[in-house]
Write a protein that holds these residues in place. Sequence first.
Motif, PDB file in Angstrom:
ATOM      1  N   LYS A 177       0.832  -1.209   0.000  1.00  9.87           N
ATOM      2  CA  LYS A 177       0.000   0.000   0.000  1.00  9.87           C
ATOM      3  C   LYS A 177       0.870   1.264   0.000  1.00  9.87           C
ATOM      4  O   LYS A 177       0.531   2.272  -0.632  1.00  9.87           O
ATOM      5  N   LYS A 217       3.055   1.037  -3.403  1.00 11.06           N
ATOM      6  CA  LYS A 217       2.227   0.801  -4.595  1.00 11.06           C
ATOM      7  C   LYS A 217       2.908  -0.153  -5.572  1.00 11.06           C
ATOM      8  O   LYS A 217       2.650  -0.132  -6.785  1.00 11.06           O
ATOM      9  N   ASP A 271      -8.899  -7.820   2.741  1.00  5.94           N
ATOM     10  CA  ASP A 271      -8.262  -6.504   2.655  1.00  5.94           C
ATOM     11  C   ASP A 271      -8.842  -5.740   1.457  1.00  5.94           C
ATOM     12  O   ASP A 271      -8.914  -6.267   0.343  1.00  5.94           O
ATOM     13  N   ARG A 272      -9.223  -4.509   1.663  1.00 13.42           N
ATOM     14  CA  ARG A 272      -9.886  -3.714   0.619  1.00 13.42           C
ATOM     15  C   ARG A 272      -8.923  -3.253  -0.472  1.00 13.42           C
ATOM     16  O   ARG A 272      -9.355  -2.907  -1.581  1.00 13.42           O
ATOM     17  N   TYR A 273      -7.625  -3.236  -0.176  1.00 10.75           N
ATOM     18  CA  TYR A 273      -6.704  -2.580  -1.088  1.00 10.75           C
ATOM     19  C   TYR A 273      -5.705  -3.507  -1.775  1.00 10.75           C
ATOM     20  O   TYR A 273      -5.094  -3.113  -2.770  1.00 10.75           O
ATOM     21  N   LEU A 291      -1.475  -4.380  -5.355  1.00 10.64           N
ATOM     22  CA  LEU A 291      -2.630  -3.502  -5.173  1.00 10.64           C
ATOM     23  C   LEU A 291      -3.800  -3.962  -6.027  1.00 10.64           C
ATOM     24  O   LEU A 291      -3.598  -4.431  -7.167  1.00 10.64           O
ATOM     25  N   LYS A 292      -4.999  -3.817  -5.506  1.00  3.59           N
ATOM     26  CA  LYS A 292      -6.181  -4.077  -6.310  1.00  3.59           C
ATOM     27  C   LYS A 292      -6.342  -2.938  -7.309  1.00  3.59           C
ATOM     28  O   LYS A 292      -5.995  -1.795  -7.031  1.00  3.59           O
ATOM     29  N   GLN A 294      -8.170  -0.140  -8.933  1.00  4.77           N
ATOM     30  CA  GLN A 294      -9.239   0.735  -8.445  1.00  4.77           C
ATOM     31  C   GLN A 294     -10.224   1.038  -9.577  1.00  4.77           C
ATOM     32  O   GLN A 294      -9.841   1.163 -10.731  1.00  4.77           O
TER      33      GLN A 294
END
Length: 208
Positions: free
Chosen positions: A159, A162, A185-187, A205-206, A208
Motif C-alpha cells: 500500500k 504501490k 483486505d480492501r486494497y 494492489l487491487k 481501483q
Amino acid sequence: MDFIEVSAKTYDEAVTEALIQLGVTSDQVEIEVIDKGSSGFLGIGAKPVKIKAKKKITADGYLKKFLTDIFEAMNMNVEIVIQVNEENHSIQVDLQGDEMGILIGKRGQTLDSLQLLANNAVHKNFETYYKVKLDTENYRVRRKETLENLAKNIAYKVKRTKRPVALEPMNPFERRVIHSALQNDRYVITHSEGEDPFRHVVVSLKRQ
C-alpha cells in the motif's frame, strides 16, 4: 503381534476365548480356522475346533510403529502421542522430546516431509482415508501466527510503495495462510506464481 492358537468344543467358544486372551472385541480381531473339528459319533472321537487369532492392525497402531522405526533409525528418542478422529477421518500426531528443532527443520520442511511420508504410508495400507497431521511444540500454530503477521506487514508495504511484493517459496498450507489473512483486505490482492517447490505468493494492489 503374532497369532495365538485356541482350541474349544465349538467355533464360538474358541473365538470367545481368543477375545479374552487378546483383550479385544470381535471387530478388533482377525480369525483363521485351523481345524473345523468334529462332534464324533455320540461324542466319541470328537475333535475340538482350532483357530488362530490376532489383533487387527489399526491405522494409528500402524502409524506409531512406522514413525517409531524412523526415529530409531535417526537415533532419536521421541514420544509419539496419537489422537484419531473417526468422524472426520483424521489422525493428529504430536511429537515430544528433546531436539525437536531437528524434526521441524528449516521453515518446517522436515516436519512437512515426515507428514507426507506418514500420509502415504497410511493411505497405502488402509482402505479408509485418513488425513495425518504431524506437529511438535505447537509449531503449526506458531508458524501460522508468524505468517499472518508477515502478510499484514507485506500488505502495508504494498500500500505504501504501490508495488507488488513476491514472498519466498512456501508450501500449500503456508500459501493458504497468506491468502486467507489478506482475503478481506480492501486494497490488496494475492495470487500464487511458479511451480512447486518454488511456488510463491505475490501481493499487489487491487485495481481501483
